[in-house]
Design a protein around this motif. Structure first.
Motif, PDB file in Angstrom:
ATOM      1  N   ARG A  41      10.577   6.176  -0.781  1.00  0.00           N
ATOM      2  CA  ARG A  41      10.186   7.377  -0.040  1.00  0.00           C
ATOM      3  C   ARG A  41      10.705   8.605  -0.757  1.00  0.00           C
ATOM      4  N   ARG A  42       9.989   9.691  -0.620  1.00  0.00           N
ATOM      5  CA  ARG A  42      10.364  10.944  -1.287  1.00  0.00           C
ATOM      6  C   ARG A  42      11.724  11.458  -0.831  1.00  0.00           C
ATOM      7  N   LEU A  43      12.016  11.328   0.445  1.00  0.00           N
ATOM      8  CA  LEU A  43      13.249  11.903   0.993  1.00  0.00           C
ATOM      9  C   LEU A  43      14.261  10.847   1.395  1.00  0.00           C
ATOM     10  N   GLY A  44      14.287   9.755   0.687  1.00  0.00           N
ATOM     11  CA  GLY A  44      15.257   8.749   1.087  1.00  0.00           C
ATOM     12  C   GLY A  44      15.092   7.461   0.341  1.00  0.00           C
ATOM     13  N   GLY A  45      15.453   6.413   1.012  1.00  0.00           N
ATOM     14  CA  GLY A  45      15.485   5.097   0.398  1.00  0.00           C
ATOM     15  C   GLY A  45      14.139   4.405   0.388  1.00  0.00           C
ATOM     16  N   PRO A  46      14.204   3.095   0.287  1.00  0.00           N
ATOM     17  CA  PRO A  46      12.985   2.310   0.176  1.00  0.00           C
ATOM     18  C   PRO A  46      12.206   2.246   1.486  1.00  0.00           C
ATOM     19  N   GLY A  47      10.926   1.968   1.354  1.00  0.00           N
ATOM     20  CA  GLY A  47      10.054   1.790   2.501  1.00  0.00           C
ATOM     21  C   GLY A  47       9.272   0.500   2.370  1.00  0.00           C
ATOM     22  N   ASP A  48       8.811  -0.017   3.477  1.00  0.00           N
ATOM     23  CA  ASP A  48       8.052  -1.257   3.533  1.00  0.00           C
ATOM     24  C   ASP A  48       6.761  -0.952   4.284  1.00  0.00           C
ATOM     25  N   TRP A  49       5.618  -0.977   3.566  1.00  0.00           N
ATOM     26  CA  TRP A  49       4.320  -0.589   4.126  1.00  0.00           C
ATOM     27  C   TRP A  49       3.427  -1.812   4.233  1.00  0.00           C
ATOM     28  N   GLN A  50       2.743  -1.952   5.376  1.00  0.00           N
ATOM     29  CA  GLN A  50       1.761  -3.009   5.559  1.00  0.00           C
ATOM     30  C   GLN A  50       0.443  -2.392   5.983  1.00  0.00           C
ATOM     31  N   GLY A  51      -0.626  -2.858   5.365  1.00  0.00           N
ATOM     32  CA  GLY A  51      -1.971  -2.428   5.732  1.00  0.00           C
ATOM     33  C   GLY A  51      -2.740  -3.602   6.308  1.00  0.00           C
ATOM     34  N   LEU A  52      -3.278  -3.419   7.498  1.00  0.00           N
ATOM     35  CA  LEU A  52      -4.130  -4.417   8.141  1.00  0.00           C
ATOM     36  C   LEU A  52      -5.543  -3.866   8.082  1.00  0.00           C
ATOM     37  N   ARG A  53      -6.420  -4.534   7.327  1.00  0.00           N
ATOM     38  CA  ARG A  53      -7.765  -4.008   7.068  1.00  0.00           C
ATOM     39  C   ARG A  53      -8.807  -4.929   7.690  1.00  0.00           C
ATOM     40  N   ILE A  54      -9.554  -4.376   8.637  1.00  0.00           N
ATOM     41  CA  ILE A  54     -10.592  -5.109   9.360  1.00  0.00           C
ATOM     42  C   ILE A  54     -11.913  -4.814   8.664  1.00  0.00           C
ATOM     43  N   LEU A  55     -12.617  -5.867   8.227  1.00  0.00           N
ATOM     44  CA  LEU A  55     -13.845  -5.688   7.458  1.00  0.00           C
ATOM     45  C   LEU A  55     -15.053  -6.179   8.235  1.00  0.00           C
ATOM     46  N   TYR A  56     -16.050  -5.308   8.333  1.00  0.00           N
ATOM     47  CA  TYR A  56     -17.299  -5.614   9.024  1.00  0.00           C
ATOM     48  C   TYR A  56     -18.462  -5.562   8.039  1.00  0.00           C
ATOM     49  N   THR A  97       9.807   1.167   7.939  1.00  0.00           N
ATOM     50  CA  THR A  97       8.600   0.340   7.917  1.00  0.00           C
ATOM     51  C   THR A  97       7.428   1.150   8.460  1.00  0.00           C
ATOM     52  N   GLU A  98       6.247   0.816   7.967  1.00  0.00           N
ATOM     53  CA  GLU A  98       5.033   1.499   8.408  1.00  0.00           C
ATOM     54  C   GLU A  98       3.885   0.501   8.433  1.00  0.00           C
ATOM     55  N   LEU A  99       3.088   0.542   9.500  1.00  0.00           N
ATOM     56  CA  LEU A  99       1.902  -0.301   9.632  1.00  0.00           C
ATOM     57  C   LEU A  99       0.689   0.611   9.741  1.00  0.00           C
ATOM     58  N   ARG A 100      -0.313   0.352   8.923  1.00  0.00           N
ATOM     59  CA  ARG A 100      -1.572   1.111   8.978  1.00  0.00           C
ATOM     60  C   ARG A 100      -2.698   0.136   9.263  1.00  0.00           C
ATOM     61  N   VAL A 101      -3.427   0.374  10.348  1.00  0.00           N
ATOM     62  CA  VAL A 101      -4.590  -0.444  10.696  1.00  0.00           C
ATOM     63  C   VAL A 101      -5.831   0.366  10.361  1.00  0.00           C
ATOM     64  N   ALA A 102      -6.762  -0.264   9.658  1.00  0.00           N
ATOM     65  CA  ALA A 102      -7.968   0.431   9.214  1.00  0.00           C
ATOM     66  C   ALA A 102      -9.174  -0.502   9.346  1.00  0.00           C
ATOM     67  N   ALA A 103     -10.365   0.079   9.374  1.00  0.00           N
ATOM     68  CA  ALA A 103     -11.606  -0.697   9.461  1.00  0.00           C
ATOM     69  C   ALA A 103     -12.562  -0.209   8.381  1.00  0.00           C
ATOM     70  N   TYR A 104     -13.236  -1.155   7.729  1.00  0.00           N
ATOM     71  CA  TYR A 104     -14.119  -0.855   6.598  1.00  0.00           C
ATOM     72  C   TYR A 104     -15.454  -1.560   6.760  1.00  0.00           C
ATOM     73  N   ALA A 105     -16.478  -1.005   6.118  1.00  0.00           N
ATOM     74  CA  ALA A 105     -17.825  -1.557   6.183  1.00  0.00           C
ATOM     75  C   ALA A 105     -18.267  -2.076   4.827  1.00  0.00           C
ATOM     76  N   VAL A 106     -18.876  -3.247   4.849  1.00  0.00           N
ATOM     77  CA  VAL A 106     -19.578  -3.776   3.684  1.00  0.00           C
ATOM     78  C   VAL A 106     -21.061  -3.594   4.001  1.00  0.00           C
ATOM     79  N   CYS A 107     -21.661  -2.597   3.359  1.00  0.00           N
ATOM     80  CA  CYS A 107     -23.082  -2.284   3.569  1.00  0.00           C
ATOM     81  C   CYS A 107     -23.840  -2.654   2.302  1.00  0.00           C
ATOM     82  N   VAL A 108     -24.630  -3.723   2.377  1.00  0.00           N
ATOM     83  CA  VAL A 108     -25.429  -4.160   1.246  1.00  0.00           C
ATOM     84  C   VAL A 108     -26.891  -4.044   1.653  1.00  0.00           C
ATOM     85  N   ARG A 109     -27.674  -3.404   0.765  1.00  0.00           N
ATOM     86  CA  ARG A 109     -29.094  -3.191   1.047  1.00  0.00           C
ATOM     87  C   ARG A 109     -29.848  -3.240  -0.278  1.00  0.00           C
ATOM     88  N   ASP A 110     -30.889  -4.038  -0.340  1.00  0.00           N
ATOM     89  CA  ASP A 110     -31.741  -4.119  -1.525  1.00  0.00           C
ATOM     90  C   ASP A 110     -30.942  -4.333  -2.809  1.00  0.00           C
TER      91      ASP A 110
END
Length: 155
Positions: free
Chosen positions: A79-94, A3-16
Motif C-alpha cells: 500500500r502507498r501509505l503503509g504495509g502490505p495488503g491482501d486483495w481478492q477479486g471475485l469475478r462473475i462471468l455471464y 484486506t480488500e474484496l472486490r466483487v465484479a460482473a463481466y459479459a462475454v458477448c460473442v456475435r458473428d
C-alpha cells in the motif's frame, strides 16, 4: 495487513465470430483489452451490475443469458501509505447478447475504447487474463463454472 474484496460482473458477448472487448487503462497508463464489466455497487444485483457496466463501457444494452462461472483471484501488494495488503477479486462471468444501443467509447471511466474483435485475433491482442478465462468458460461450459486456467488443481 489490510484486506480488500472486490466483487465484479463481466459479459462475454460473442456475435458473428467476434467478441466485444473494452480497452482498460491501468493506473500507470498501460492499455489492455478486457471483457466489458466491472465492480458491483453495494446492494446491487450481479445481473444489474453487468448490464450497467456493459452500457457504460460500450454503449450497448446487454441481456445476460447464461451464468458461465465465477473466477477468484488473489494478489498481495504494498500500500502507498503503509504495509502490505491482501486483495481478492471475485469475478462473475455471464454470457450476454446485445439487445440494443450503439457502440461507443466510455468517457471518464476506466476504459477508453470499445470494439469487436475476431475470435481468432484474440491471442495476438494485449489483453488481461480475464479475456482468456471468459472465452474458455464460454467455449467449454464447465459444470462447476470454474475455468481450468485458474483451477489450482491444474497447476
Amino acid at each position: 495487513m489490510k484486506t480488500e474484496l472486490r466483487v465484479a460482473a463481466y459479459a462475454v458477448c460473442v456475435r458473428d465470430g467476434e467478441i466485444l472487448l473494452a480497452r482498460w487503462v491501468d493506473r500507470e497508463g498501460r492499455k489492455r483489452w478486457t471483457l466489458p464489466g466491472g465492480g458491483m455497487d453495494h446492494g446491487e444485483e450481479p445481473v444489474a451490475t453487468v448490464v450497467r457496466e456493459v452500457e457504460e463501457e460500450t454503449g450497448y444494452l446487454a441481456e445476460p443469458t447464461v451464468l458461465l462461472g465465477i473466477d477468484s483471484i488473489r494478489r498481495n501488494w504494498l500500500r502507498r501509505l503503509g504495509g502490505p495488503g491482501d486483495w481478492q477479486g471475485l469475478r462473475i462471468l455471464y454470457e450476454a447478447r446485445i439487445a440494443g444501443g450503439a457502440l461507443r467509447n466510455e468517457t471518464g471511466g476506466s476504459t477508453d475504447l470499445a470494439a469487436w474483435h475476431p475470435l481468432d485475433s484474440v491471442p495476438s491482442l494485449d489483453r488481461v487474463e480475464l479475456v482468456d478465462i471468459g472465452l474458455q468458460l464460454w467455449r467449454d461450459r464447465p459444470p462447476s463454472g470454474r475455468s481450468h486456467l485458474t483451477d489450482p488443481a491444474n497447476g
